[in-house]
Write an enzyme that holds these catalytic residues in place. Structure first.
Site, short mmCIF file in Angstrom:
data_model
loop_
_atom_site.label_atom_id
_atom_site.label_comp_id
_atom_site.label_asym_id
_atom_site.label_seq_id
_atom_site.Cartn_x
_atom_site.Cartn_y
_atom_site.Cartn_z
N HIS A 204 -9.03 9.57 10.71
CA HIS A 204 -7.83 9.77 10.01
C HIS A 204 -7.42 8.43 9.55
O HIS A 204 -6.40 8.19 8.81
CB HIS A 204 -6.80 9.90 11.02
C1 UD1 Z 1 -0.42 6.14 12.33
C2 UD1 Z 1 -0.65 4.53 12.80
C3 UD1 Z 1 -2.25 4.56 13.25
C4 UD1 Z 1 -2.61 5.54 14.45
C5 UD1 Z 1 -2.10 6.88 13.85
C6 UD1 Z 1 -2.31 7.96 14.71
C7 UD1 Z 1 0.33 2.96 11.34
C8 UD1 Z 1 0.23 1.81 10.27
N1 UD1 Z 1 -0.71 3.75 11.63
O1 UD1 Z 1 -1.19 6.39 11.16
O2 UD1 Z 1 -2.40 3.20 13.46
O3 UD1 Z 1 -3.74 5.53 14.56
O4 UD1 Z 1 -0.84 6.83 13.38
O5 UD1 Z 1 -2.21 9.21 14.33
O6 UD1 Z 1 1.54 3.19 11.67
N2 UD1 Z 1 1.76 13.03 8.56
C9 UD1 Z 1 1.96 14.53 8.77
N3 UD1 Z 1 2.86 14.64 10.08
C10 UD1 Z 1 3.08 13.78 10.77
C11 UD1 Z 1 2.66 12.50 10.75
C12 UD1 Z 1 2.16 12.18 9.60
O7 UD1 Z 1 1.69 15.23 8.11
O8 UD1 Z 1 3.76 13.96 11.99
C13 UD1 Z 1 0.93 12.90 7.59
C14 UD1 Z 1 1.88 12.51 6.40
O9 UD1 Z 1 1.35 12.98 5.23
C15 UD1 Z 1 1.75 10.84 6.36
C16 UD1 Z 1 0.36 10.70 6.59
O10 UD1 Z 1 0.08 11.64 7.69
O11 UD1 Z 1 2.08 10.30 5.01
C17 UD1 Z 1 0.33 9.16 7.39
O12 UD1 Z 1 0.94 9.06 8.34
P1 UD1 Z 1 1.62 7.64 9.18
O13 UD1 Z 1 2.51 7.73 10.06
O14 UD1 Z 1 2.12 6.91 7.83
O15 UD1 Z 1 0.34 7.02 9.39
P2 UD1 Z 1 -0.91 7.53 10.29
O16 UD1 Z 1 -1.93 7.87 9.33
O17 UD1 Z 1 -0.51 8.92 11.16
#
Ligand code: UD1
Length: 362
Positions: A204
């Site tokens: 991811h």
């Molecule tokens: C975050 C952490 C990463 C960790 C990961 C675990 C940061 C910089 N990164 O990354 O270190 O390994 O969490 O999962 O904080 N999204 C959903 N549903 C959710 C959450 C996210 O659909 O509940 C999707 C959204 O499209 C979002 C994307 O995932 O834009 C990324 O989510 P984000 O919280 O920005 O970072 P992660 O990639 O999850």
């Protein structure tokens, strides 16, 4: 003493669990804040349920966004909570954007910060997590390091030695206390899996999902394996694969499933033959469970996992990945475990917070 703990993303929840329980058992007043960085049912709520964490006292509902939008929105809301609650200490865990927002908002409001999982470094500034780790450590008053390497990193950055405490790995404490419970999981039956007859893939990270060629290179190798590969898919990776129409092109041996809760994922991992991942914590959990790990990154901040071949770094190079899979041990190996990766980490953290009050004076 009143402690405000801030969590927000999936890997935070298992890190706060033992600390929350330890503070509770000592009757320490605590406020649990959830930023809402992760909000999907299976990225957040199921973890609170599996870990038997209470509903957060404060839910900020921030959600997704660019780094600036997400971190800024968290900071402005956390500031409001700090003004209202006036804690003596803010505790943050790990390296996600919620960790950074919590630490900056607190120190700016003259609330001291304790950072759990301090000192990990990948020395790769392209990773948002590396930036978060460095910044949070620089402004924290109590730094709780999981390994001796992490302590060395902090010292070499000029952090005062008296603030650095080698306490061990908090995630390991959660793993130890939930392993028995995870044996009740029905996930293997539900997916018709045989023990030690399948691999798991989690992928991811921004650096892997932003380049679809990297993702395709990995799947091209996996599509041709005899082994079944179970893929609990992060929402972002699912979106990327779906956008390029690749979900339909996966091999028959690849099984895509939803992101799993803590107990089901622990069951999946502890019964697997090998793990492929670009996550940080999974590298550590695999070591504790004696499951060989192949890490789909060029570097790792968890360098202790590389000892004895328990974890192999391959990046996204198809040839390296193929070789690493071929080199996996045929029989189960018991890997030596790092010092203080045990069930007393939260106790050490709570003792130090109680004993080192003079370090909390700014
Ligand atoms: C975050 C952490 C990463 C960790 C990961 C675990 C940061 C910089 N990164 O990354 O270190 O390994 O969490 O999962 O904080 N999204 C959903 N549903 C959710 C959450 C996210 O659909 O509940 C999707 C959204 O499209 C979002 C994307 O995932 O834009 C990324 O989510 P984000 O919280 O920005 O970072 P992660 O990639 O999850």
């Amino acid at each position: 003493m009143k402690i405000l703990s801030i969590v927000g993303a999936r890997p935070n929840f298992m890190k706060i669990k033992p600390i929350y329980d330890e503070f509770k058992s000592r009757n320490i007043e605590q406020i649990l804040v959830h930023t809402g960085q992760h909000y999907d049912e299976n990225m957040s709520r199921v973890f609170f349920e599996d870990l038997e964490l209470p509903k957060p006292d404060v839910f900020l509902g921030i959600g997704s966004g660019t780094h600036g939008v997400q971190t800024g929105a968290m900071m402005s809301k956390i500031e409001e909570v700090l003004s209202r609650e006036k804690p003596d200490l803010t505790l943050v865990v790990g390296d996600v954007n919620s960790t950074l927002a919590g630490a900056i908002s607190s120190i700016k409001m003259q609330v001291p910060v304790a950072h759990v999982e301090s000192g990990y470094r990948s020395f790769d500034m392209r990773m948002p997590e590396e930036i978060n780790r460095i910044l949070v450590d620089r402004i924290s008053q109590l730094l709780f390091a999981p390994t001796e390497d992490a302590v060395k990193n902090l010292i070499s950055e000029g952090i005062e030695k008296k603030r650095i405490f080698f306490v061990g790995n908090i995630m390991v404490e959660t793993l130890i206390s939930h392993l028995e419970k995870s044996k009740k999981s029905k996930i293997l039956d539900n997916l018709s899996l045989e023990k030690e007859n399948y691999g798991i893939l989690t992928i991811h990270r921004a650096e892997n999902t932003s380049d679809t060629n990297k993702l395709i290179e990995i799947f091209k190798v996996l599509n041709n394996l005899d082994n079944k590969i179970i893929v609990p898919l992060h929402p972002r990776t699912r979106k990327v694969l779906s956008d390029i129409g690749y979900l339909e092109k996966l091999g028959n041996n690849i099984k895509i499933i939803e992101p799993q809760g803590y107990l089901d994922f622990l069951a999946l991992m502890s019964n697997s033959k090998f793990v492929l991942t670009d996550s940080g914590g999974i590298q550590e959990e695999a070591l504790m469970l004696d499951i060989p790990c192949i890490t789909l990154r060029e570097n790792t901040e968890r360098i202790v996992t590389l000892k004895n071949g328990a974890n192999i770094l391959v990046g996204t190079d198809g040839i390296k990945l193929t070789k690493a899979i071929e080199s996996l041990p045929k029989i189960k190996i018991k890997y030596p475990k790092p010092p203080l990766w045990d069930d007393k980490v939260s106790k050490r953290i709570a003792d130090i917070i109680m004993e080192q009050k003079e370090l909390l004076v700014l």
